[in-house]
Design an enzyme around this catalytic site. Structure first.
Site, PDB file in Angstrom:
ATOM      1  N   LYS A  25       0.933  -1.783   2.608  1.00 54.16           N
ATOM      2  CA  LYS A  25       0.793  -1.421   4.031  1.00 54.16           C
ATOM      3  C   LYS A  25       0.830  -2.353   4.946  1.00 54.16           C
ATOM      4  O   LYS A  25       0.492  -3.644   4.478  1.00 54.16           O
ATOM      5  CB  LYS A  25      -0.595  -0.466   4.107  1.00 54.16           C
ATOM      6  CG  LYS A  25      -0.631   0.919   3.457  1.00 54.16           C
ATOM      7  CD  LYS A  25      -1.919   1.420   3.736  1.00 54.16           C
ATOM      8  CE  LYS A  25      -2.066   2.707   3.036  1.00 54.16           C
ATOM      9  NZ  LYS A  25      -1.043   3.888   3.376  1.00 54.16           N
ATOM     10  N   ARG A  54      -0.898  11.595  -4.670  1.00 56.73           N
ATOM     11  CA  ARG A  54      -0.386  12.585  -5.593  1.00 56.73           C
ATOM     12  C   ARG A  54       0.098  12.253  -7.189  1.00 56.73           C
ATOM     13  O   ARG A  54      -0.392  13.147  -8.069  1.00 56.73           O
ATOM     14  CB  ARG A  54       1.208  13.041  -5.054  1.00 56.73           C
ATOM     15  CG  ARG A  54       2.381  11.983  -5.127  1.00 56.73           C
ATOM     16  CD  ARG A  54       3.310  12.145  -4.334  1.00 56.73           C
ATOM     17  NE  ARG A  54       2.933  11.811  -2.716  1.00 56.73           N
ATOM     18  CZ  ARG A  54       3.664  11.881  -1.655  1.00 56.73           C
ATOM     19  NH1 ARG A  54       4.796  12.409  -1.925  1.00 56.73           N
ATOM     20  NH2 ARG A  54       3.206  11.769  -0.416  1.00 56.73           N
TER      21      ARG A  54
HETATM   22  N1  BES Z   1      -3.870   7.529   1.734  1.00 62.51           N
HETATM   23  C1  BES Z   1      -2.632   7.443   2.498  1.00 62.51           C
HETATM   24  C2  BES Z   1      -2.380   8.345   3.590  1.00 62.51           C
HETATM   25  C3  BES Z   1      -3.304   8.295   4.724  1.00 62.51           C
HETATM   26  C4  BES Z   1      -2.774   7.348   5.826  1.00 62.51           C
HETATM   27  C5  BES Z   1      -4.744   8.724   4.826  1.00 62.51           C
HETATM   28  C6  BES Z   1      -3.618   7.142   7.048  1.00 62.51           C
HETATM   29  C7  BES Z   1      -5.574   8.383   5.944  1.00 62.51           C
HETATM   30  C8  BES Z   1      -5.154   7.619   6.932  1.00 62.51           C
HETATM   31  C9  BES Z   1      -1.446   7.820   1.438  1.00 62.51           C
HETATM   32  O1  BES Z   1      -1.742   7.208   0.087  1.00 62.51           O
HETATM   33  C10 BES Z   1      -0.385   7.314   1.872  1.00 62.51           C
HETATM   34  O2  BES Z   1      -0.208   5.987   2.009  1.00 62.51           O
HETATM   35  N2  BES Z   1       0.786   8.160   2.074  1.00 62.51           N
HETATM   36  C11 BES Z   1       1.832   7.346   2.599  1.00 62.51           C
HETATM   37  C12 BES Z   1       3.083   8.597   1.722  1.00 62.51           C
HETATM   38  C13 BES Z   1       4.359   8.110   1.932  1.00 62.51           C
HETATM   39  C14 BES Z   1       4.476   6.672   1.218  1.00 62.51           C
HETATM   40  C15 BES Z   1       5.302   8.791   1.327  1.00 62.51           C
HETATM   41  C16 BES Z   1       1.905   7.929   4.040  1.00 62.51           C
HETATM   42  O3  BES Z   1       1.513   9.253   4.679  1.00 62.51           O
HETATM   43  O4  BES Z   1       2.565   6.889   4.718  1.00 62.51           O
HETATM   44 MN    MN Z   2      -0.919   5.210  -0.248  1.00 64.70          MN
END
Ligand code: BES
Ligand code: MN
Ligand code: ZN
Length: 501
Positions: free
Chosen positions: A279, A353
């Site tokens: 990230k 997931r």
């Molecule tokens: N933990 C994150 C989602 C999240 C983002 C929770 C901001 C709380 C605040 C999750 O693991 C994630 O990174 N999801 C990605 C999925 C994508 C790579 C398909 C997302 O939402 O960008």
């Molecule tokens: Mn994630």
């Protein structure tokens, strides 16, 4: 559990002490009405209340308040008159908010508060008194264990709150049923607020172990056990971390023997860097809260056990840390889940997931539950769709979905249903494996849910995407904490209304 507010109940007194809180109800076109007990408290001050209410346009609306500071002729340092609206229309959530609002109005120096819960021509129900007490506790919550320079009153302040009611014994009983929910919410908030250098999967599992004190049976599965079970999807997420992964199983058997349990499953990514698909730096610190689903499950199990809920319930949490490392999994890797289904990793940041797929499958195989509800801070996309007021609800079962919606309306922890449909499946079909772990930008929360559905078989199941509600969500009357403890009241309400014998 440190109690920030000491709650007690007593019969309506002649002369209440400390800061005094009175209730007032709306009167069409007139000055809000107090109960005779309230009138008696204010009698020495003459027409102060009538004049102040007029000057401040205080109408007794639910949640509004009129602060009478050092009223003449009265021992109390201040009298806070709070609106109970049209009293008879007040619901549990309104009383809870009222308790929070009262707490919010007390000066931080207050040591003692007397709440005279008396309404003109109407007894405040014992459950309402318990909700007010809960509101006081939740509003007073502060996560300050890492502040070394507390102001003296913050360090020692412990408020004594006496709630005066007509039937104090009934109110005490109602509070006994409610207090555990408050503790459960505090447990969940603490876990979400705790930083990831402290709250490792091992430490999280240890804290879940504290539930044994309220009669929950806690079992911790280590990496060896998880390998044996074949949880390759979950273990793949944790393999880049120096911290070992864990799955914790919590069981509360308050129902009839042999009745299938209800199951709650939580995502417990103690920190989500994204892994190799790392990230950006901005806001990454928030990813210490990526275990809010698991925190809710722990808090809920505490709540159910504390009030000796007549239900068989099992809570399962998957605890991992998602880190980039020489041993971390890569995009393109293929892992085999416990279900036997293979998954091509496209983006290591779609890790929740992977964790849930294995834990849901395990829950289904081992416990054959009546239903499963999972909670996960799963997708950023859910915040784009719903903002921070509703959690996303996905379900393969209309009855369960309807009950969750109703519980959301009752508790204010609102959920909004989004679709599941096999039409989305092609987005997560993989060229090399049975499925891939991302479905592209469009409908990101739906493809995530569609992925999870592949691990629940025929079990009635609901998935709550709580990325927008569990942390950093808007503050309200009874929550000023970053980690909200979202979902404990929702699911406690669901169980109480629909699943207790
Ligand atoms: N933990 C994150 C989602 C999240 C983002 C929770 C901001 C709380 C605040 C999750 O693991 C994630 O990174 N999801 C990605 C999925 C994508 C790579 C398909 C997302 O939402 O960008
Ligand atoms: Mn994630
Ligand atoms: Zn995540």
């Amino acid at each position: 559990m440190p109690e920030n507010v000491k709650i007690s109940f007593a019969k309506l007194p002649a002369a209440p002490e400390g800061v005094v809180v009175l209730l007032a109800v709306e009167v069409a076109g007139g000055v809000p009405a107090l109960a005779p007990s309230g009138d008696a408290v204010l009698a020495p001050a003459g027409d102060l209340f009538v004049r102040a209410a007029g000057a401040d346009r205080f109408e007794g609306k639910s949640g509004s308040a009129l602060d009478l500071i050092s009223p003449p002729g009265i021992g109390a340092s201040r009298v806070l008159v709070v609106g109970a609206g049209k009293a008879a229309e007040m619901k549990a959530l309104d009383w809870l908010k009222l308790g929070g609002a009262i707490m919010g109005r007390l000066p931080s120096s207050a040591k003692e508060v007397s709440l005279v819960l008396d309404l003109p021509g109407l007894d405040v129900p014992p459950e309402a008194a318990a909700e007010i007490a809960l509101g006081l506790r939740l509003r007073a919550y502060a996560f300050d264990r890492y502040k070394t320079k507390k102001k003296p009153e913050e360090a020692t302040a412990k408020l004594k709150a006496t709630l005066y009611v007509a039937d104090d014994a009934a109110a005490k009983r109602a509070w006994k049923k409610r207090e555990g929910a408050g503790e459960g919410i505090v447990i969940a908030r603490d876990l979400v607020n705790e930083p990831a250098n402290v709250l490792t999967p091992t430490e999280f599992a240890k804290r879940a172990g504290d539930l044994a004190k309220v009669g929950v049976d806690v079992e911790v599965l280590g990496e060896k056990d998880l390998k044996k079970l074949g949880m390759g999807a979950l273990l793949g997420v944790g393999q880049g971390s120096a911290e070992e992964s864990r799955v914790v199983v919590m069981r509360w058997n308050g129902g009839k023997e042999g009745v299938a349990p209800v199951a709650f499953v939580g995502k417990g990514v103690v920190f989500d860097t994204g892994g190799i698909s790392i990230k950006g730096a901005a806001g990454m610190e928030d990813m210490k809260g990526d275990m809010a689903g698991a925190a809710c499950v722990v808090g809920l199990m505490h709540a159910l056990a504390s009030r000796k809920a007549k239900v068989n319930a099992v809570g399962l949490i998957g605890l991992v840390e998602n880190m980039p490392d020489g041993k971390a999994q890569r995009p393109g890797d293929i892992v085999t889940s416990m279900s036997g289904q293979t998954i091509e990793i496209i983006n290591t940041d779609a890790e929740g997931r992977l964790v849930l797929g294995d834990v849901l499958w395990y829950a289904k195989e081992r416990f054959k539950p009546q239903f499963m509800v999972d909670l996960a801070t799963l997708t950023g996309a859910i915040m784009v769709a719903l903002g921070t007021e509703h959690a996303g609800l996905f379900s393969n079962d209309d009855t369960l979905a309807g009950r969750l919606f109703a519980a959301g309306q009752n508790t204010g922890e609102k959920v909004w249903r989004l679709p599941l449909s096999s039409d989305y499946d092609k987005l997560i079909d993989s060229r090399f494996a049975d499925m891939k772990n991302t479905g592209g930008r469009f409908g990101g929360s739906i493809t995530a849910a569609q992925f999870l559905q592949r691990f629940v078989g025929d079990v009635p199941w609901a998935h709550l995407d709580i990325a927008g509600t569990a942390m950093s969500s808007p503050a309200n009357e009874f929550n000023k904490s970053w980690g909200a403890g979202w979902g404990v009241r929702l699911l406690d309400d669901l169980v109480a209304r629909d699943y207790e014998a």
